[in-house]
Design an enzyme around this catalytic site. Structure first.
Site, PDB file in Angstrom:
ATOM      1  N   HIS A 138     -14.543  -2.222   3.587  1.00  0.00           N
ATOM      2  CA  HIS A 138     -14.359  -3.661   3.771  1.00  0.00           C
ATOM      3  C   HIS A 138     -14.325  -4.003   5.260  1.00  0.00           C
ATOM      4  CE1 HIS A 138     -10.220  -2.666   4.731  1.00  0.00           C
ATOM      5  NE2 HIS A 138     -10.017  -2.142   3.535  1.00  0.00           N
ATOM      6  N   HIS A 185     -12.841  -2.021   8.320  1.00  0.00           N
ATOM      7  CA  HIS A 185     -13.503  -0.886   8.960  1.00  0.00           C
ATOM      8  C   HIS A 185     -14.542  -1.308  10.005  1.00  0.00           C
ATOM      9  CE1 HIS A 185     -12.303   0.588   4.888  1.00  0.00           C
ATOM     10  NE2 HIS A 185     -11.900   1.629   5.582  1.00  0.00           N
ATOM     11  N   CYS A 188       3.008  12.241   0.512  1.00  0.00           N
ATOM     12  CA  CYS A 188       2.542  10.883   0.244  1.00  0.00           C
ATOM     13  C   CYS A 188       1.103  10.967  -0.241  1.00  0.00           C
ATOM     14  CB  CYS A 188       2.640  10.000   1.490  1.00  0.00           C
ATOM     15  SG  CYS A 188       1.883   8.362   1.255  1.00  0.00           S
ATOM     16  N   CYS A 195      -1.357   8.754   1.886  1.00  0.00           N
ATOM     17  CA  CYS A 195      -1.774   9.356   3.165  1.00  0.00           C
ATOM     18  C   CYS A 195      -2.483  10.686   2.955  1.00  0.00           C
ATOM     19  CB  CYS A 195      -0.554   9.607   4.052  1.00  0.00           C
ATOM     20  SG  CYS A 195       0.321   8.134   4.600  1.00  0.00           S
ATOM     21  N   CYS A 255       6.874   5.335   2.273  1.00  0.00           N
ATOM     22  CA  CYS A 255       5.849   5.441   3.315  1.00  0.00           C
ATOM     23  C   CYS A 255       5.641   4.056   3.920  1.00  0.00           C
ATOM     24  CB  CYS A 255       4.548   5.965   2.728  1.00  0.00           C
ATOM     25  SG  CYS A 255       3.132   5.813   3.846  1.00  0.00           S
ATOM     26  N   LYS A 290      -6.705  -5.020  -2.440  1.00  0.00           N
ATOM     27  CA  LYS A 290      -7.370  -5.360  -3.700  1.00  0.00           C
ATOM     28  C   LYS A 290      -6.414  -6.083  -4.633  1.00  0.00           C
ATOM     29  CE  LYS A 290     -10.924  -1.752  -3.759  1.00  0.00           C
ATOM     30  NZ  LYS A 290     -11.446  -0.555  -4.471  1.00  0.00           N
TER      31      LYS A 290
END
Length: 487
Positions: free
Chosen positions: A18, A21, A127, A130, A144, A300
């Site tokens: 999306h 980036h 996590c 991550c 996190c 989202k």
């Protein structure tokens, strides 16, 4: 030729990319294009990170093999080269067994030779967002900070990398300027992390837990963990483990562009890996912030995801590039909104640059041939162009893309003032005076086109092709409006 090697991070192929980036791609592209304009030999690298548990899980949910899943997402990522008019030289995929895997195997062996890989049973917090083990001090209210999820407690036997022994060396290289991190706030963040004490990090996962990855050499029970795999792309793409001559030509990287969420991996784990493998560190890290949409995180679940293809289809490639370079801070979090986009577009592109090009080309085309005589050039215009060129270079050296563009727009402002003062449309003025005025405006316009080349390459190409400074006379053609006003 002086070499210039620049990389972006390689986005994780867990889905379609999306607009969050796009900033990194565009920033790196500007630096690569500017280096080429300085006659440097450039290698601009990006790619796709295609291993890991999340990818395997998402692919399974979709009824796809991990390979088929990443093939499609990588294809969409590579298509952004055309969509955003990017000029990368190579796109590396971590599933590429010929180009990438030899480099991963080589650096693994080098870390092992240095005594920095060891196997142990580890019980810790993991996590899944991550895809990394975390410590209590990494959490905020037990969650996190990035993914707002509680980590799970995992016990397993993995290979670990002795990150803890490299803190003192890393601090010295950052403080000496050998390893530069922009902005300085991010360097201070890493120094503070070093002061707390770096902890050894997991570099593998049991194959029983993760099958989608690169196998650990000589240990079929383990898979190389994502960071040892993905970070190595910066070496493997230029021949590490395959073509040492090519690798020696390009390494170290001159600039590595990354987001603040992967700062620890690129400013602590990555340079420590290089030190362990007895390789030079990158010269500079450029760390950018996040893109929000109307003040909210892109998500989202919030339904606010915007894809770059959609923006480009709506507004055009150069308009999108301009917004992300001028409106968004190079270093801090930035915000996207349709309203602000249209305001910036109308003010700077339609009314600013577009109107400037239209005014000059209309006046010059109606005048006819204009003598190419640099004795016409006003001293203050010549000085302003030289000053702008110097300031643009200095701004890009500090990665201040917004300031570099502001410098170009100061030339446009000067040109508009000059037009209004000289009134080259006034038929009562002598032809000689009008010709001199138009020559100065054309020189300004050409400078704007040249300076815009790294930022808005399509628009710059149109401007610089309007006339040739190699000709005895400058004959200018009118062009349709470059940027139509948005409603």
């Amino acid at each position: 030729m002086e070499k210039f090697y620049i990389t972006t991070t390689i986005p994780y192929m867990n889905g379609r990319l999306h607009i969050g980036h796009t900033l990194e791609f565009i920033q790196a592209d500007v630096l690569a294009r500017f280096a080429r304009a300085q006659q440097k030999e450039v290698f601009f690298l990006t790619g796709s990170d295609e291993h890991g548990l999340k990818i395997a899980q998402t692919a399974a949910q979709l009824g796809l093999s991990p390979k088929k899943f990443v093939d499609e997402n990588s294809r969409l990522a590579r298509n952004l080269k055309k969509v955003l008019n990017l000029s990368w030289d190579s796109f590396i995929r971590t599933t590429d067994k010929k180009r990438h895997w030899p480099g991963v195997f080589k650096i693994w062996q080098e870390l092992k030779n240095s005594g920095d890989l060891y196997k142990k049973i580890y019980r810790g917090l993991y996590c899944s967002g991550c895809e990394a083990f975390v410590t209590e001090k990494d959490l905020v209210n037990g969650r996190c900070a990035l993914h707002q999820k509680e980590p799970e407690l995992i016990e397993e036997e993995n290979y670990f990398f002795r990150l803890s022994v490299y803190g003192k060396t890393l601090r010295a290289k950052i403080e000496s300027g050998e390893f530069q991190i922009f902005p300085s706030e991010r360097a201070n963040e890493i120094l503070a992390l070093i002061d707390k004490g770096l902890e050894d990090v997991s570099f593998s996962r049991p194959k029983s837990k993760l099958r989608w990855g690169i196998p650990v050499p000589d240990d079929d029970s383990q898979v190389i963990y994502v960071w040892a795999d993905a970070l190595s792309n910066y070496l493997s793409a230029i021949g590490y483990g395959r073509n040492e001559e090519e690798f020696e030509k390009w390494w170290p990287a001159d600039v590595q562009v990354l987001g603040k969420d992967v700062l620890r991996f690129h400013a602590a784990i990555w340079p420590a890996m290089l030190l362990s493998a007895k390789l030079s560190l990158p010269k500079k890290l450029l760390v950018h912030g996040f893109i929000n949409i109307e003040g909210q995180k892109i998500s989202k679940s919030l339904g606010n995801v915007i894809y770059p293809e959609e923006l480009v289809e709506k507004y055009g490639t150069d308009a999108v590039r301009y917004y992300f370079l001028r409106e968004i801070s190079p270093f801090e979090d930035g915000d996207f909104s349709d309203l602000r986009f249209k305001e910036r577009y109308n003010a700077d592109l339609a009314k600013g640059l577009g109107n400037f090009v239209s005014r000059i080309t209309t006046l010059a085309a109606s005048f006819g041939k204009i003598k190419n005589d640099f004795s016409f050039l006003e001293l203050f215009i010549e000085q302003k162009i030289k000053s702008a060129q110097k300031n643009i270079a200095e701004s890009l050296e500090k990665f201040e893309f917004n300031n570099a563009l502001a410098e170009i727009w100061s030339l446009i402002s000067l040109g508009d003032q000059y037009i209004n003062q000289q009134k080259p449309w006034d038929q009562t003025e002598t032809l000689a005076k009008r010709e001199k005025t138009l020559f100065n405006l054309l020189i300004l316009l050409n400078a704007v086109g040249v300076f815009l080349t790294p930022f808005l390459p399509q628009t710059a190409k149109i401007i610089t092709s309007l006339f040739s400074l190699k000709s005895k006379f400058l004959k200018v053609r009118k062009v349709p409006p470059l940027f139509l006003r948005l409603k």
